[in-house]
Write a protein that holds these residues in place. Structure first.
Motif, PDB file in Angstrom:
ATOM      1  N   LYS A 243      11.029 -40.108  24.269  1.00  0.00           N
ATOM      2  CA  LYS A 243      10.471 -40.267  22.923  1.00  0.00           C
ATOM      3  C   LYS A 243      10.792 -39.092  22.008  1.00  0.00           C
ATOM      4  CE  LYS A 243       8.360 -44.151  23.727  1.00  0.00           C
ATOM      5  NZ  LYS A 243       8.689 -45.369  23.058  1.00  0.00           N
ATOM      6  N   ARG A 244      11.552 -38.118  22.501  1.00  0.00           N
ATOM      7  CA  ARG A 244      11.929 -36.977  21.672  1.00  0.00           C
ATOM      8  C   ARG A 244      13.322 -37.202  21.113  1.00  0.00           C
ATOM      9  NH1 ARG A 244       9.721 -31.540  24.587  1.00  0.00           N
ATOM     10  NH2 ARG A 244       7.760 -32.405  25.294  1.00  0.00           N
ATOM     11  N   GLY A 245      13.636 -36.450  20.080  1.00  0.00           N
ATOM     12  CA  GLY A 245      14.986 -36.553  19.535  1.00  0.00           C
ATOM     13  C   GLY A 245      14.998 -36.484  18.026  1.00  0.00           C
ATOM     14  N   ASN A 246      16.168 -36.688  17.473  1.00  0.00           N
ATOM     15  CA  ASN A 246      16.339 -36.611  16.036  1.00  0.00           C
ATOM     16  C   ASN A 246      15.556 -37.710  15.330  1.00  0.00           C
ATOM     17  OD1 ASN A 246      18.054 -34.491  16.400  1.00  0.00           O
ATOM     18  ND2 ASN A 246      19.899 -35.711  16.265  1.00  0.00           N
ATOM     19  N   ASN A 247      14.950 -37.356  14.242  1.00  0.00           N
ATOM     20  CA  ASN A 247      14.182 -38.272  13.428  1.00  0.00           C
ATOM     21  C   ASN A 247      14.885 -38.351  12.079  1.00  0.00           C
ATOM     22  OD1 ASN A 247      12.302 -39.189  11.459  1.00  0.00           O
ATOM     23  ND2 ASN A 247      10.622 -38.691  12.838  1.00  0.00           N
ATOM     24  N   ILE A 248      15.446 -39.506  11.747  1.00  0.00           N
ATOM     25  CA  ILE A 248      16.255 -39.646  10.529  1.00  0.00           C
ATOM     26  C   ILE A 248      15.425 -39.401   9.268  1.00  0.00           C
ATOM     27  CG2 ILE A 248      16.015 -42.142  10.329  1.00  0.00           C
ATOM     28  CD1 ILE A 248      19.174 -40.095   9.600  1.00  0.00           C
ATOM     29  N   GLU A 249      14.164 -39.812   9.279  1.00  0.00           N
ATOM     30  CA  GLU A 249      13.323 -39.581   8.096  1.00  0.00           C
ATOM     31  C   GLU A 249      13.105 -38.085   7.887  1.00  0.00           C
ATOM     32  OE1 GLU A 249      12.070 -41.767  10.557  1.00  0.00           O
ATOM     33  OE2 GLU A 249      12.677 -43.613   9.530  1.00  0.00           O
ATOM     34  N   GLN A 250      12.869 -37.362   8.978  1.00  0.00           N
ATOM     35  CA  GLN A 250      12.674 -35.914   8.891  1.00  0.00           C
ATOM     36  C   GLN A 250      13.955 -35.236   8.384  1.00  0.00           C
ATOM     37  OE1 GLN A 250       9.626 -34.806   9.526  1.00  0.00           O
ATOM     38  NE2 GLN A 250      10.123 -32.736   8.936  1.00  0.00           N
ATOM     39  N   LYS A 251      15.098 -35.698   8.871  1.00  0.00           N
ATOM     40  CA  LYS A 251      16.382 -35.131   8.457  1.00  0.00           C
ATOM     41  C   LYS A 251      16.600 -35.356   6.959  1.00  0.00           C
ATOM     42  CE  LYS A 251      21.308 -35.409   9.475  1.00  0.00           C
ATOM     43  NZ  LYS A 251      22.336 -36.050  10.257  1.00  0.00           N
ATOM     44  N   GLU A 252      16.347 -36.549   6.468  1.00  0.00           N
ATOM     45  CA  GLU A 252      16.533 -36.828   5.042  1.00  0.00           C
ATOM     46  C   GLU A 252      15.549 -36.040   4.183  1.00  0.00           C
ATOM     47  OE1 GLU A 252      16.439 -41.082   4.605  1.00  0.00           O
ATOM     48  OE2 GLU A 252      18.439 -41.298   5.454  1.00  0.00           O
ATOM     49  N   LEU A 253      14.331 -35.859   4.684  1.00  0.00           N
ATOM     50  CA  LEU A 253      13.346 -35.066   3.952  1.00  0.00           C
ATOM     51  C   LEU A 253      13.780 -33.606   3.849  1.00  0.00           C
ATOM     52  CD1 LEU A 253      10.616 -34.955   2.535  1.00  0.00           C
ATOM     53  CD2 LEU A 253       9.559 -34.604   4.767  1.00  0.00           C
ATOM     54  N   LEU A 254      14.288 -33.044   4.940  1.00  0.00           N
ATOM     55  CA  LEU A 254      14.796 -31.666   4.908  1.00  0.00           C
ATOM     56  C   LEU A 254      15.949 -31.530   3.913  1.00  0.00           C
ATOM     57  CD1 LEU A 254      14.845 -30.601   8.660  1.00  0.00           C
ATOM     58  CD2 LEU A 254      13.399 -29.669   6.867  1.00  0.00           C
ATOM     59  N   LEU A 255      16.868 -32.503   3.931  1.00  0.00           N
ATOM     60  CA  LEU A 255      18.008 -32.446   3.020  1.00  0.00           C
ATOM     61  C   LEU A 255      17.550 -32.578   1.570  1.00  0.00           C
ATOM     62  CD1 LEU A 255      21.003 -32.117   2.652  1.00  0.00           C
ATOM     63  CD2 LEU A 255      21.280 -34.565   3.079  1.00  0.00           C
ATOM     64  N   ALA A 256      16.570 -33.427   1.315  1.00  0.00           N
ATOM     65  CA  ALA A 256      16.039 -33.566  -0.043  1.00  0.00           C
ATOM     66  C   ALA A 256      15.432 -32.245  -0.523  1.00  0.00           C
ATOM     67  CB  ALA A 256      15.002 -34.679  -0.089  1.00  0.00           C
ATOM     68  N   ARG A 257      14.680 -31.581   0.344  1.00  0.00           N
ATOM     69  CA  ARG A 257      14.081 -30.289  -0.026  1.00  0.00           C
ATOM     70  C   ARG A 257      15.147 -29.229  -0.265  1.00  0.00           C
ATOM     71  NH1 ARG A 257       9.127 -30.424   4.338  1.00  0.00           N
ATOM     72  NH2 ARG A 257       7.835 -31.862   3.147  1.00  0.00           N
ATOM     73  N   LEU A 258      16.176 -29.229   0.575  1.00  0.00           N
ATOM     74  CA  LEU A 258      17.256 -28.250   0.426  1.00  0.00           C
ATOM     75  C   LEU A 258      18.035 -28.485  -0.870  1.00  0.00           C
ATOM     76  CD1 LEU A 258      18.311 -25.883   2.184  1.00  0.00           C
ATOM     77  CD2 LEU A 258      20.065 -27.430   3.009  1.00  0.00           C
ATOM     78  N   THR A 259      18.286 -29.741  -1.198  1.00  0.00           N
ATOM     79  CA  THR A 259      19.028 -30.031  -2.440  1.00  0.00           C
ATOM     80  C   THR A 259      18.193 -29.700  -3.675  1.00  0.00           C
ATOM     81  OG1 THR A 259      18.369 -32.374  -2.380  1.00  0.00           O
ATOM     82  CG2 THR A 259      20.515 -31.808  -1.428  1.00  0.00           C
ATOM     83  N   MET A 260      16.884 -29.887  -3.598  1.00  0.00           N
ATOM     84  CA  MET A 260      16.029 -29.505  -4.739  1.00  0.00           C
ATOM     85  C   MET A 260      16.020 -27.989  -4.917  1.00  0.00           C
ATOM     86  SD  MET A 260      12.928 -32.320  -4.733  1.00  0.00           S
ATOM     87  CE  MET A 260      12.000 -31.496  -3.503  1.00  0.00           C
ATOM     88  N   GLN A 261      16.028 -27.275  -3.817  1.00  0.00           N
ATOM     89  CA  GLN A 261      16.101 -25.810  -3.864  1.00  0.00           C
ATOM     90  C   GLN A 261      17.423 -25.375  -4.511  1.00  0.00           C
ATOM     91  OE1 GLN A 261      15.489 -24.231   0.063  1.00  0.00           O
ATOM     92  NE2 GLN A 261      15.369 -22.118  -0.622  1.00  0.00           N
ATOM     93  N   ALA A 262      18.520 -26.044  -4.148  1.00  0.00           N
ATOM     94  CA  ALA A 262      19.831 -25.724  -4.731  1.00  0.00           C
ATOM     95  C   ALA A 262      19.850 -26.035  -6.223  1.00  0.00           C
ATOM     96  CB  ALA A 262      20.926 -26.512  -4.009  1.00  0.00           C
ATOM     97  N   LYS A 263      19.250 -27.140  -6.615  1.00  0.00           N
ATOM     98  CA  LYS A 263      19.216 -27.521  -8.036  1.00  0.00           C
ATOM     99  C   LYS A 263      18.444 -26.491  -8.848  1.00  0.00           C
ATOM    100  CE  LYS A 263      20.218 -30.479 -11.225  1.00  0.00           C
ATOM    101  NZ  LYS A 263      21.593 -30.661 -11.634  1.00  0.00           N
ATOM    102  N   LYS A 264      17.348 -25.978  -8.294  1.00  0.00           N
ATOM    103  CA  LYS A 264      16.559 -24.955  -8.992  1.00  0.00           C
ATOM    104  C   LYS A 264      17.372 -23.688  -9.227  1.00  0.00           C
ATOM    105  CE  LYS A 264      11.970 -26.366  -7.508  1.00  0.00           C
ATOM    106  NZ  LYS A 264      10.801 -26.031  -6.682  1.00  0.00           N
ATOM    107  N   LEU A 265      18.323 -23.402  -8.329  1.00  0.00           N
ATOM    108  CA  LEU A 265      19.200 -22.232  -8.495  1.00  0.00           C
ATOM    109  C   LEU A 265      20.289 -22.478  -9.541  1.00  0.00           C
ATOM    110  CD1 LEU A 265      19.896 -21.063  -4.832  1.00  0.00           C
ATOM    111  CD2 LEU A 265      18.634 -19.826  -6.588  1.00  0.00           C
ATOM    112  N   GLY A 266      20.485 -23.737  -9.906  1.00  0.00           N
ATOM    113  CA  GLY A 266      21.553 -24.077 -10.839  1.00  0.00           C
ATOM    114  C   GLY A 266      22.829 -24.510 -10.142  1.00  0.00           C
ATOM    115  N   ALA A 267      22.744 -24.823  -8.862  1.00  0.00           N
ATOM    116  CA  ALA A 267      23.930 -25.246  -8.101  1.00  0.00           C
ATOM    117  C   ALA A 267      24.313 -26.684  -8.449  1.00  0.00           C
ATOM    118  CB  ALA A 267      23.659 -25.128  -6.599  1.00  0.00           C
TER     119      ALA A 267
END
Length: 138
Positions: free
Chosen positions: A78-102
């Motif tokens: 029952k362990r392993g990669n969770n696609i929803e968690q992965k997409e949520l992390l990527l969404a947060r990372l891209t918002m952080q990049a956008k705030k920097l002006g990237a």
């Protein structure tokens, strides 16, 4: 006995296929999320020049559920990669990049780990700014 009317089986099939072809879902279906900046994984590169800004990283640890802690036939299935968690992390990372002006994130890398008590996720990428294209004058 079922009566199909004067058009018969062929007419009925044509009518059903025509009606199904006109169906459009109320909510548009998209298979890939739309992020505020372009995303390029480790094996990809943008097709335009860019300037590196800085490395960004987002980490998260989630406690294991009771179901994830119980082995099935000696294996932790029952362990392993969770696609929803992965997409949520990527969404947060891209918002952080956008705030920097990237304009984009490049060399994006996702990592997953599991311990006796948590699932851990981390995502890292380089925030970049696209360079303006120079005008070519004759």
């Amino acid at each position: 006995m079922i009566k199909l009317g004067r058009y018969g089986l062929t007419g009925t099939i044509f009518l059903v296929v025509s009606l199904v072809g006109c169906f459009r879902p109320a909510i548009p279906i998209s298979m890939s999320p739309n992020y505020p900046v372009d995303v390029f994984y480790e094996n990809q590169q943008p097709d335009r020049p860019f300037t590196e800004m800085e490395w960004l990283e987002y980490k998260e640890e989630v406690p294991l559920t009771q179901q994830q802690q119980e082995p099935i036939k000696g294996r932790m299935v029952k362990r392993g990669n969770n696609i929803e968690q992965k997409e949520l992390l990527l969404a947060r990372l891209t918002m952080q990049a956008k705030k920097l002006g990237a304009d984009a994130l490049i060399a994006v890398r996702y990592q997953y780990y599991s311990s006796a008590t948590v699932n851990g996720y981390s995502m890292r990428g380089m925030a970049v700014k696209y360079q303006k294209e120079r005008e070519v004058r004759p």
